[in-house]
Design a protein around this motif. Structure first.
Motif, PDB file in Angstrom:
ATOM      1  N   PHE A 152      -0.409   5.744   6.611  1.00 20.16           N
ATOM      2  CA  PHE A 152       0.303   4.750   5.819  1.00 20.16           C
ATOM      3  C   PHE A 152      -0.049   3.323   6.229  1.00 20.16           C
ATOM      4  N   ASP A 153      -0.012   2.444   5.215  1.00 15.35           N
ATOM      5  CA  ASP A 153      -0.198   1.015   5.472  1.00 15.35           C
ATOM      6  C   ASP A 153       1.066   0.407   6.064  1.00 15.35           C
ATOM      7  N   GLY A 183       0.800  -1.214   0.000  1.00 22.17           N
ATOM      8  CA  GLY A 183       0.000   0.000   0.000  1.00 22.17           C
ATOM      9  C   GLY A 183       0.833   1.264   0.000  1.00 22.17           C
ATOM     10  N   ARG A 184       0.412   2.243   0.825  1.00 19.11           N
ATOM     11  CA  ARG A 184       1.196   3.470   1.005  1.00 19.11           C
ATOM     12  C   ARG A 184       2.316   3.165   1.988  1.00 19.11           C
ATOM     13  N   ILE A 192       6.713   7.125   0.107  1.00 15.38           N
ATOM     14  CA  ILE A 192       7.146   8.446   0.524  1.00 15.38           C
ATOM     15  C   ILE A 192       8.436   8.306   1.334  1.00 15.38           C
ATOM     16  N   LYS A 196       1.666   0.872  -3.586  1.00 19.18           N
ATOM     17  CA  LYS A 196       0.954   1.854  -4.401  1.00 19.18           C
ATOM     18  C   LYS A 196       1.693   3.180  -4.467  1.00 19.18           C
ATOM     19  N   GLU A 197       2.310   3.543  -3.347  1.00 19.85           N
ATOM     20  CA  GLU A 197       3.034   4.814  -3.269  1.00 19.85           C
ATOM     21  C   GLU A 197       4.097   4.703  -2.189  1.00 19.85           C
ATOM     22  N   LYS A 244       6.395   5.960  -8.579  1.00 18.96           N
ATOM     23  CA  LYS A 244       5.656   5.705  -7.345  1.00 18.96           C
ATOM     24  C   LYS A 244       6.280   6.373  -6.123  1.00 18.96           C
TER      25      LYS A 244
END
Length: 205
Positions: free
Chosen positions: A106-107, A37-38, A66, A63-64, A86
């Motif tokens: 966040f995940d 996930g994130r 950071i 998915k993303e 991503k």
């Protein structure tokens, strides 16, 4: 320019067989088998961890990603050398209590060799909990030492926990904590009698 005098690992300036680099890479590969996930890489340094995660076997689940760091030179370096569709690298403070508002939830969160650099270690853990979703996973590591209240020989660290201290801190804040230990590039469940120098934990609320 990234300061070569601090503890930041800069793979492009290092021999690929450098022991320190190989240990750090091993931790990101370990994390890559858990995240989805994130994903937040907090105190990401120059951003190489994002490349390892987003090229790894679990990349399809992400998915993303950071990468957040308080050093502007490191963030600029990450944006230049570790661009990925991503990935996004942002300047931020790991102790900022409004982090959940600025970067969201966040995940998965990766926190490698960060907590020992922060005198406010419990506040840092609380902040990680704030940006972690209720069903999310934290992967956190720290070098082991003589104890939180003992002198630390490393000039960059406020302290180095014993394994018992580190585990107790995490279990105080998370319902599920699983401890792994690292020696060289091997990360494994503790083997009785074997000496390790770094702990890696997976934590769930």
């Amino acid at each position: 320019m990234v300061d070569p005098r601090d503890e930041r690992v800069v793979p492009k300036n290092m021999n690929p067989r450098n022991g320190l680099l190989m240990e750090h890479v091993a931790r990101y590969k370990f994390a890559g088998s858990f995240v989805w996930g994130r994903v937040l890489d907090i105190a990401c340094g120059v951003g190489y961890g994002s490349e390892i995660i987003l090229k790894g076997p679990g990349r399809w689940l992400v998915k993303e990603m950071i990468g957040l760091d308080s050093d502007s030179a490191s963030i600029e370096y990450a944006r230049r050398y570790y661009f990925h569709p991503k990935a996004n690298f942002v300047l931020g403070d790991a102790l900022d209590t409004n982090l959940h508002k600025s970067v969201g939830l966040f995940d998965s969160i990766i926190s490698f060799e960060t907590i020992e650099h922060l005198e406010q270690d419990e506040a840092f853990i609380e902040n990680l909990k704030k940006v972690l979703k209720d069903d999310g996973l934290l992967i956190i590591s720290t070098p082991l030492g003589q104890g939180r209240n003992k002198p630390c020989t490393c000039p960059f660290h406020f302290f180095q926990y014993t394994l018992e201290e580190f585990q107790k801190l995490l279990e105080k804040n998370f319902n599920e904590v699983e401890i792994f230990l690292q020696k060289d590039i091997v990360i494994e469940k503790p083997i009785p009698g074997k000496k390790y120098y770094l702990a890696v934990a997976t934590c769930r609320k």
